[in-house]
Enzyme design. Structure first.
Site, mmCIF file in Angstrom:
data_model
loop_
_atom_site.group_PDB
_atom_site.id
_atom_site.type_symbol
_atom_site.label_atom_id
_atom_site.label_comp_id
_atom_site.label_asym_id
_atom_site.label_seq_id
_atom_site.Cartn_x
_atom_site.Cartn_y
_atom_site.Cartn_z
ATOM 1 N N VAL A 1 0.845 -1.187 0.000
ATOM 2 C CA VAL A 1 0.000 0.000 0.000
ATOM 3 C C VAL A 1 0.884 1.241 0.000
ATOM 4 O O VAL A 1 2.002 1.220 0.531
ATOM 5 C CB VAL A 1 -0.939 0.008 1.218
ATOM 6 C CG1 VAL A 1 -1.914 -1.156 1.149
ATOM 7 C CG2 VAL A 1 -0.151 -0.053 2.524
ATOM 8 N N CYS A 2 0.396 2.300 -0.613
ATOM 9 C CA CYS A 2 1.166 3.540 -0.667
ATOM 10 C C CYS A 2 1.344 4.097 0.753
ATOM 11 O O CYS A 2 0.439 3.975 1.575
ATOM 12 C CB CYS A 2 0.458 4.558 -1.545
ATOM 13 S SG CYS A 2 0.560 4.145 -3.296
#
Length: 472
Positions: free
Chosen positions: A405-406
């Protein structure tokens, strides 16, 4: 008329998804990278909103009711919310639109956000919420305190924002352009353009909402609590313009993601799921105490120049900064299987197992998967190269960031490229939508060269970055 909330929400979801509009990321970049470029997009929202609301108020179209400033609730709530959105991977509006992109972790965060917000507003935590807000200064807005028109503040912030935007746009124009080769309708919006449109939607939202008896504009926390409460109690008061706004945001982001090939169900591992749940619970508690999230406070209250809005954003920023420093760190080794999903815990504990399989050749891969091959001899990969990287050929390495995930694809890329020599190539596979902007932007800022950038599947991309000689 209530259906106008759904229409505005759909438009908002499309613009936020296409603009990768994430207030969490904007503030996080300041703490982690000392980058202020993206924060200007938030100030564009505030500036457009401020001018529009001042015009509507002056014309008598709307009559805003200004929030009074409860310092303890705002400070504590802002900090809790800031920490929570780091764990959840996005702020309130970001969690809604990322849910529309297929991120299951955001689904968990969104559900817990609704549960805790409803508990704070209508349930078992309502007394605690009221107690924290009992110290109320009665202060409302800066224009009221100084006895001047809000136009002074609206014009001042707009001029400052315009100068900042011009500065960063000029810097960007001098950098190499990196973009995906795709049809116009699949290209992302520039974040500044998205900010201007969101600001206009916020201005439009207020009279449309007021026409239904809801004297407010854009908002996420109370409408999110209302969605859950209505689904459980069927209380008609909880089905309103705001509930349709947030549901429309979800629909709009799904439409945009699907049309652009950026929708795919992405399931996190157990640890990341737990963190999404905890983060979502913190978001609901924090936003309720602070009187709003990064939309209600960060876009609406700030544009009204209320004490609550600006102080809430200050403490949200402090919470984001603390959470970013504590929890956003690169792992020290690669995960044990190439099909893993990224665990936030890996970045905290640095306890990631590495199997022998990660260090042997795949029979289907290039012969140089783990060894550099030259005529007449075999050269082992240099031990200084990060174990996160799989050698593909001499001077060419692969970083598997699928499932991260960012901002972790960028965090891991920055960490891994430090172990390479000038001129080496790093091929990064990732499926974080925000990474399509963040990774090329990081490469350009660091002076590295993007050699290839393409979409390989639904919500899947590959980018090749060549290390610059000055960044050894």
């Amino acid at each position: 008329m209530i259906l106008s909330g759904l229409a505005v929400g759909i438009a908002l979801g499309v613009v936020m998804q296409r603009g990768r509009f994430c207030v969490t990321g904007m503030i996080r970049d300041i703490w982690l990278n000392n980058k202020w470029r993206n924060l200007v997009a938030l100030f564009i929202v505030i500036s457009v909103h401020a001018v529009g609301l001042a015009a509507l108020t002056s014309a008598g179209v709307i009559a805003p009711e200004y929030s009074t400033f409860a310092p303890a609730a705002v400070a504590v709530g802002g900090l809790i919310f800031g920490l929570g959105i780091i764990l959840a991977g996005g702020c309130a509006s970001g969690t809604w639109y990322r849910s529309g992109e297929g991120l299951v972790g955001s689904w968990f965060a969104l559900l817990m956000y609704a549960v805790s917000a409803a508990a704070m507003k209508y349930g078992v935590l309502a007394d605690f919420n009221a107690f924290m807000k009992s110290w109320d200064t009665g202060w409302t807005t800066l224009p009221e305190t100084f006895g001047v028109s809000p136009w002074y503040f609206a014009v001042a912030i707009s001029v400052g924002t315009a100068l900042a935007a011009r500065h960063f746009l000029a810097k960007d124009a001098a950098r190499p352009k990196v973009s995906l080769d795709q049809p116009w309708y699949r290209k992302p919006l520039h974040m500044y353009t998205a900010g201007a449109v969101i600001g206009l939607l916020g201005v439009l939202a207020w009279p449309l909402s007021a026409a239904t008896g809801r004297n407010s504009g854009l908002g996420i926390t109370t409408p999110t609590a209302d969605v859950l409460t209505y689904s459980v109690t069927a209380d008609p008061a909880r089905f309103n313009w705001g509930t349709l706004l947030v549901l429309g945001l979800l629909v709009g982001s799904f439409i945009a993601a699907k049309a652009s090939g950026e929708f795919r169900i992405r399931v996190p591992d157990a640890t990341t799921t737990v963190r999404s749940i905890v983060g979502g619970l913190m978001m609901g508690v924090g936003a309720s105490l602070a009187g709003g999230c990064t939309v209600g406070n960060g876009m609406v209250e700030t544009s009204l120049f209320s004490y609550q809005g600006w102080f809430a954003m200050l403490f949200i920023a402090l919470g984001i900064g603390a959470g970013a420093r504590w929890w956003i760190k690169p792992a020290t080794t690669a995960a044990s299987t190439p099909t893993r999903t990224y665990s936030t815990e890996e970045s905290i504990t640095n306890d990631v197992p590495v199997s022998a399989e990660d260090r042997v050749l795949d029979a289907q891969a290039t012969p140089a998967a783990n060894f550099g091959v030259a005529t007449g001899l075999i050269t082992l990969a240099k031990p200084s190269v990060s174990e996160k990287l799989t050698p593909l050929a001499p001077g060419r390495f692969h970083l598997d960031a699928m499932g991260m995930v960012c901002p972790f694809p960028t965090v891991e890329a920055k960490d891994a490229i430090r172990t390479l020599e000038a001129g080496d190539e790093m091929v990064i596979d990732f499926d974080c939508t925000q990474g399509t902007e963040a990774i090329p932007q990081w490469a350009a800022d660091a002076g590295h060269t993007v050699k290839d950038f393409q979409q390989t599947s639904a919500a899947g991309w590959t980018i090749t970055v060549t290390k610059d000689g000055q960044n050894i």
